[in-house]
Write an enzyme that holds these catalytic residues in place. Sequence first.
Site, PDB file in Angstrom:
ATOM      1  N   PHE A  96     -15.686   2.510  -5.454  1.00 20.89           N
ATOM      2  CA  PHE A  96     -16.013   2.747  -6.863  1.00 20.89           C
ATOM      3  C   PHE A  96     -14.820   2.598  -7.786  1.00 20.89           C
ATOM      4  CE2 PHE A  96     -14.492   6.920  -5.461  1.00 20.89           C
ATOM      5  CZ  PHE A  96     -13.688   7.304  -6.524  1.00 20.89           C
ATOM      6  N   GLU A 147     -22.339   2.368  -4.518  1.00 18.74           N
ATOM      7  CA  GLU A 147     -23.526   2.805  -5.254  1.00 18.74           C
ATOM      8  C   GLU A 147     -23.159   3.619  -6.493  1.00 18.74           C
ATOM      9  OE1 GLU A 147     -23.168   5.539  -1.565  1.00 18.74           O
ATOM     10  OE2 GLU A 147     -22.651   3.493  -2.173  1.00 18.74           O
ATOM     11  N   ARG A 148     -21.880   3.993  -6.616  1.00 17.86           N
ATOM     12  CA  ARG A 148     -21.439   4.726  -7.806  1.00 17.86           C
ATOM     13  C   ARG A 148     -21.113   3.792  -8.970  1.00 17.86           C
ATOM     14  NH1 ARG A 148     -17.278   8.993  -4.834  1.00 17.86           N
ATOM     15  NH2 ARG A 148     -18.856  10.100  -3.611  1.00 17.86           N
ATOM     16  N   THR A 167      -7.567   1.354   3.615  1.00 25.49           N
ATOM     17  CA  THR A 167      -8.089   2.717   3.536  1.00 25.49           C
ATOM     18  C   THR A 167      -7.186   3.632   2.708  1.00 25.49           C
ATOM     19  OG1 THR A 167      -7.088   3.391   5.648  1.00 25.49           O
ATOM     20  CG2 THR A 167      -9.232   2.338   5.755  1.00 25.49           C
ATOM     21  N   CYS A 169      -5.661   3.683  -4.603  1.00 28.72           N
ATOM     22  CA  CYS A 169      -4.904   3.740  -3.355  1.00 28.72           C
ATOM     23  C   CYS A 169      -3.413   3.528  -3.574  1.00 28.72           C
ATOM     24  CB  CYS A 169      -5.436   2.724  -2.356  1.00 28.72           C
ATOM     25  SG  CYS A 169      -5.211   1.008  -2.871  1.00 28.72           S
TER      26      CYS A 169
END
Length: 484
Positions: free
Chosen positions: A153, A180-181, A252, A285
């Site tokens: 997102f 989905e956000r 990640t 990140c």
Amino acid sequence: MTTGVQTLKNYIGGQWVESRSGKTEAVPNPATGEVLAYVPISSREELDEAVRAAKEAFKTWRKTPVPRRARILFKYQQLLVEHWEELARLVTLENGKSYNEAYGEVQRGIECVEFAAGAPTLMMGRQLPDIATGIESGMYRYPIGVVGGITPFNFPMMVPCWMFPLAIACGNTFVLKPSERTPMLANRLAELFKEAGLPDGVLNIVHGAHDVVNGLLEHPDVKAISFVGSQPVGEYVYKTAAAHGKRVQALTGAKNHSIVMPDADLNVAVREIINAAFGSAGERCMAASVVVAVGEIADELVEKLVAAANELKIGNGLEESVFLGPVIREAHKQRTVKYIELGEKEGAILVRDGRKDAAVQDNGYFIGPTIFDRVTTDMTIWKDEIFAPVLSIVRVETLDEAIEVANKSPFANGACIYTRDGGNVRKFREEIDAGMLGVNLGVPAPMAFFPFSGWKNSFYGDLHANGMDGVEFYTRKKMMTSRW
């Protein structure tokens, strides 16, 4: 369901298709709570349809001449530039970040398309005409097939543009599962790519959650997976997709350390750290989440950081001069509050409490810039990726200690140093365990023609995103040796 609010569609085989799952989730504006749209939580069967469309399109797209692919990408780049402000506004609406940051994110996405448009050069192989008498060898690049992308997102424009433009430029077809956000921007990107002349089925979008993700990871016709997101999910994606024989890159989590040396220009350091720690509400990140203050400058540095944080304007990202928007959801706001409470409980000194900012009482999911001093490496707020506007300050006496602190983290995405001493820079470069390094700047994210990613638990895979690593990831090689 709110009247007048659209339910988004999937994009499969060049057509906008209503999901048959009957399940949706609201997409609220994080700054107001107002519902912007509803996103379908699609079924695995719908994902299978998208993969079939991509597999069918691959038959012709892989044979499309590389210069023709490049011309479509150049047209796409032109359309993105023409719609720059619209795209930035959409990023702010569904993500919450300030318009200025959203505008910059759109720029980074456009730069990725520009890099991908260089496909004729990127796809070139290598040849040696005389490996032996009358014998020559050559290496040729080919696309790998259907590629799946799973995006987060926090950068709804930039991260998808890391993936599908380059994959498509290399001759692959693509199935994207956006967050989905923040699903609205992904659909707009597909609309503009179709307008640029992209053939049907080359790019497909399926909205959803676990069923769609697992479908991508396990589908035998999906040859590679590119993922950006949290560390636990990234590890799962890597292990599951690899177990099903796929090439995988999973970018990640992070816990990026900024080392401030006694000889640093503190004004530069403070400016850069504030931007890196609190820009995008800390939801990136490459955020500066830990400052390691070396030696006698610690007190002054803390004072300056708090003063600078006090000047930041918090609010709706569409409002002029707003720097810090909301976090993505109410649940994430409450998670951040719990980390602040835990930091106090574990003994860190809370020198700026973002829970007390006036905007926190508004309808949106706001949390102000929060700063802890005298944090130690046994504290949870140092260990965990909070992914919010929370900055921890660790005090040490030497550069050796600072590097030791940073290298203790299981994450190794990025790290920065603020100094005027070239010897410090060299030592930092050689001894720090991180993939992306900055000197006297806060966010050392490279341009699209360099690889992007970290080390240790910040990355699972072999080939990073962007640059020639990206080209290698999205292609396979054939070697041909001939005697004439």
